[in-house]
Design an enzyme around this catalytic site. Structure first.
Site, PDB file in Angstrom:
ATOM      1  N   ARG A   1       0.948  -1.308   0.091  1.00  0.00           N
ATOM      2  CA  ARG A   1      -0.059  -0.119  -0.032  1.00  0.00           C
ATOM      3  C   ARG A   1       0.766   1.399   0.131  1.00  0.00           C
ATOM      4  O   ARG A   1       1.903   1.280   0.699  1.00  0.00           O
ATOM      5  CB  ARG A   1      -0.876  -0.034   1.118  1.00  0.00           C
ATOM      6  CG  ARG A   1      -2.100  -1.076   0.916  1.00  0.00           C
ATOM      7  CD  ARG A   1      -2.905  -0.535  -0.030  1.00  0.00           C
ATOM      8  NE  ARG A   1      -4.298  -1.440  -0.119  1.00  0.00           N
ATOM      9  CZ  ARG A   1      -4.241  -2.599  -1.135  1.00  0.00           C
ATOM     10  NH1 ARG A   1      -3.182  -2.893  -1.737  1.00  0.00           N
ATOM     11  NH2 ARG A   1      -5.447  -3.286  -1.027  1.00  0.00           N
TER      12      ARG A   1
ATOM     13  N   ASP B   1       4.956  -0.206  -6.849  1.00  0.00           N
ATOM     14  CA  ASP B   1       3.938  -0.739  -7.498  1.00  0.00           C
ATOM     15  C   ASP B   1       2.694   0.006  -7.112  1.00  0.00           C
ATOM     16  O   ASP B   1       1.644  -0.105  -7.551  1.00  0.00           O
ATOM     17  CB  ASP B   1       3.682  -2.256  -7.392  1.00  0.00           C
ATOM     18  CG  ASP B   1       2.656  -2.712  -8.396  1.00  0.00           C
ATOM     19  OD1 ASP B   1       2.639  -2.361  -9.567  1.00  0.00           O
ATOM     20  OD2 ASP B   1       1.553  -3.473  -7.901  1.00  0.00           O
TER      21      ASP B   1
ATOM     22  N   GLU C   1      -2.438   7.641  -5.799  1.00  0.00           N
ATOM     23  CA  GLU C   1      -2.542   6.641  -6.840  1.00  0.00           C
ATOM     24  C   GLU C   1      -3.804   6.697  -7.581  1.00  0.00           C
ATOM     25  O   GLU C   1      -4.262   6.536  -8.633  1.00  0.00           O
ATOM     26  CB  GLU C   1      -1.972   5.187  -6.746  1.00  0.00           C
ATOM     27  CG  GLU C   1      -2.980   4.375  -5.969  1.00  0.00           C
ATOM     28  CD  GLU C   1      -2.501   2.971  -6.134  1.00  0.00           C
ATOM     29  OE1 GLU C   1      -3.443   2.075  -6.220  1.00  0.00           O
ATOM     30  OE2 GLU C   1      -1.443   2.929  -5.556  1.00  0.00           O
TER      31      GLU C   1
ATOM     32  N   HIS D   1       0.234  -0.371 -10.096  1.00  0.00           N
ATOM     33  CA  HIS D   1      -0.451  -1.168  -9.421  1.00  0.00           C
ATOM     34  C   HIS D   1      -0.913  -2.323  -9.968  1.00  0.00           C
ATOM     35  O   HIS D   1      -1.929  -3.100 -10.328  1.00  0.00           O
ATOM     36  CB  HIS D   1      -1.778  -0.613  -8.738  1.00  0.00           C
ATOM     37  CG  HIS D   1      -2.388  -1.496  -7.443  1.00  0.00           C
ATOM     38  ND1 HIS D   1      -2.488  -0.684  -6.364  1.00  0.00           N
ATOM     39  CD2 HIS D   1      -2.430  -2.698  -7.317  1.00  0.00           C
ATOM     40  CE1 HIS D   1      -2.884  -1.279  -5.054  1.00  0.00           C
ATOM     41  NE2 HIS D   1      -2.786  -2.667  -5.662  1.00  0.00           N
TER      42      HIS D   1
ATOM     43  N   ALA E   1       0.999  -5.787  -9.655  1.00  0.00           N
ATOM     44  CA  ALA E   1       1.642  -6.880  -9.308  1.00  0.00           C
ATOM     45  C   ALA E   1       0.622  -7.927  -9.188  1.00  0.00           C
ATOM     46  O   ALA E   1       0.872  -9.156  -9.540  1.00  0.00           O
ATOM     47  CB  ALA E   1       1.892  -6.443  -7.756  1.00  0.00           C
ATOM     48  N   PHE E   2      -0.697  -7.787  -9.037  1.00  0.00           N
ATOM     49  CA  PHE E   2      -1.925  -8.739  -8.886  1.00  0.00           C
ATOM     50  C   PHE E   2      -2.370  -9.308 -10.248  1.00  0.00           C
ATOM     51  O   PHE E   2      -3.008 -10.322 -10.332  1.00  0.00           O
ATOM     52  CB  PHE E   2      -2.935  -8.049  -8.243  1.00  0.00           C
ATOM     53  CG  PHE E   2      -3.873  -7.141  -9.091  1.00  0.00           C
ATOM     54  CD1 PHE E   2      -4.980  -7.691  -9.758  1.00  0.00           C
ATOM     55  CD2 PHE E   2      -3.564  -5.831  -9.500  1.00  0.00           C
ATOM     56  CE1 PHE E   2      -5.752  -6.900 -10.511  1.00  0.00           C
ATOM     57  CE2 PHE E   2      -4.208  -5.270 -10.243  1.00  0.00           C
ATOM     58  CZ  PHE E   2      -5.440  -5.690 -10.834  1.00  0.00           C
TER      59      PHE E   2
END
Length: 332
Positions: A234, A258, A263, A295, A297-298
């Site tokens: 986060r 990331d 953001e 963001h 990474a997932f």
């Protein structure tokens, strides 16, 4: 069962439609984030499905309750953007996806570290321009380096496994020590020891009131000169102004992000034709030893499939009066 989705991207529609072949759910998709500006448009749905940058505060939750919403389903693991006390007060259940391919995030963290260290992103662009010089591309061996892992939940544990494969020495900090992590040869230490002893520090913990801005001017001064910081958790775990100061002073040798504290105004959007008014991220992007992804990474096939499957299962079970079958999925 009717669900309103917020912060919707094309891939959300793709994966949630794929898991709804029998049409047992009826979807409403909104590209905007959930917040006070849109909550009154919600009508005749039993659940809302939100993501990391939706604002599910007390005002929003009270309005959801008045409109008959029974469930707030997070299609992510983090829940710092939801007022759980308000949800409890107004009788709305809250669920999440506590684990959706931890390897996806762990592998991305390692990919960012390798890219930042060996400068493969710069080498790629050079060679495309017929520049085959190696000047400025010097990196270091990961083998033998000390990596401090903050948070050894499912993602942190996966990152430990990946890092062990590179021959790194691993230190870890967590409120709860994990026996499986210890069996890997990882040593649990206090947070100051992580700061003082690590060549690389990787954050894999949820955001709480206690750890907000844990990477601060004070903690950075405790770190080794040239430390490399990774954050795939986060954005608010890092005090951005302090990190910029650390980069300028050459205290921080590399930074891979990331996630970013502000953001929500930037990530998941195409702003290529826009003048970005956020001076902080523009300053970050100006450093040659900073690597930022949005963001991402997932973002794997396996993770998105698991997110859609688990989210819909959680909603269905709660609406049928049952507890979600996934451990730690229900928050309220």
């Amino acid at each position: 069962m009717k669900i309103a989705f917020f912060s919707t991207q094309p891939y959300d529609r793709l994966f949630f439609d794929r898991e709804n072949q029998d049409k047992r759910f009826v979807y409403q998709f909104y590209e905007t984030h959930l917040g006070p500006h849109i909550v009154r448009a919600i009508n005749d749905v039993e659940a809302v499905c939100v993501f990391v940058n939706d604002h599910v505060n007390r005002e929003v939750i009270e309005t959801l309750a008045l409109r008959g919403v029974k469930i707030i389903a997070l299609r992510c693991a983090g829940f710092n953007n939801v007022d759980l006390d308000a949800a409890r007060e107004f009788g709305i259940s809250v669920c999440r996806v506590p684990a959706y391919s931890p390897e996806a995030v762990a592998e991305h963290a390692m990919a960012m570290l390798l890219t930042l260290n060996r400068k493969t992103h710069k080498a790629y662009n050079r060679v495309r321009e017929q520049n085959f010089s190696l000047n400025g591309l010097l990196g270091f061996n990961l083998h033998g380096k000390t990596i401090g892992v903050v948070g050894t939940g499912k993602i942190g544990k996966a990152f430990c496994r990946v890092s062990k494969g590179f021959g790194c020495k691993l230190l870890a900090f967590d409120i709860y020590e994990d026996a499986q992590v210890k069996q890997m040869g990882v040593s649990y230490v206090d947070i100051d020891s992580i700061y003082k002893s690590s060549d690389i520090i990787s954050l894999h913990c949820p955001l709480t009131l206690e750890n907000k801005h844990m990477i601060s001017r004070e903690s950075i001064q405790k770190m080794k000169d040239g430390v490399v910081l990774l954050n795939t958790s986060r954005g608010a775990l890092i005090h951005t102004a302090a990190v910029i100061e650390g980069l300028k002073q050459h205290k921080i040798g590399g930074l891979a992000l990331d996630v970013y504290e502000q953001e929500e105004k930037l990530f998941f959007k195409d702003l290529s034709d826009t003048i970005i008014e956020d001076d902080t991220i523009q300053r970050l992007m100006s450093f040659p030893n900073v690597l930022i992804t949005a963001h991402q990474a997932f973002f794997t096939e396996e993770a998105l499939t698991q997110i859609a499957t688990t989210t819909l299962r959680n909603i269905e079970e709660l609406l049928l009066g049952r507890e979600p079958s996934i451990e730690d999925a229900r928050l309220v």
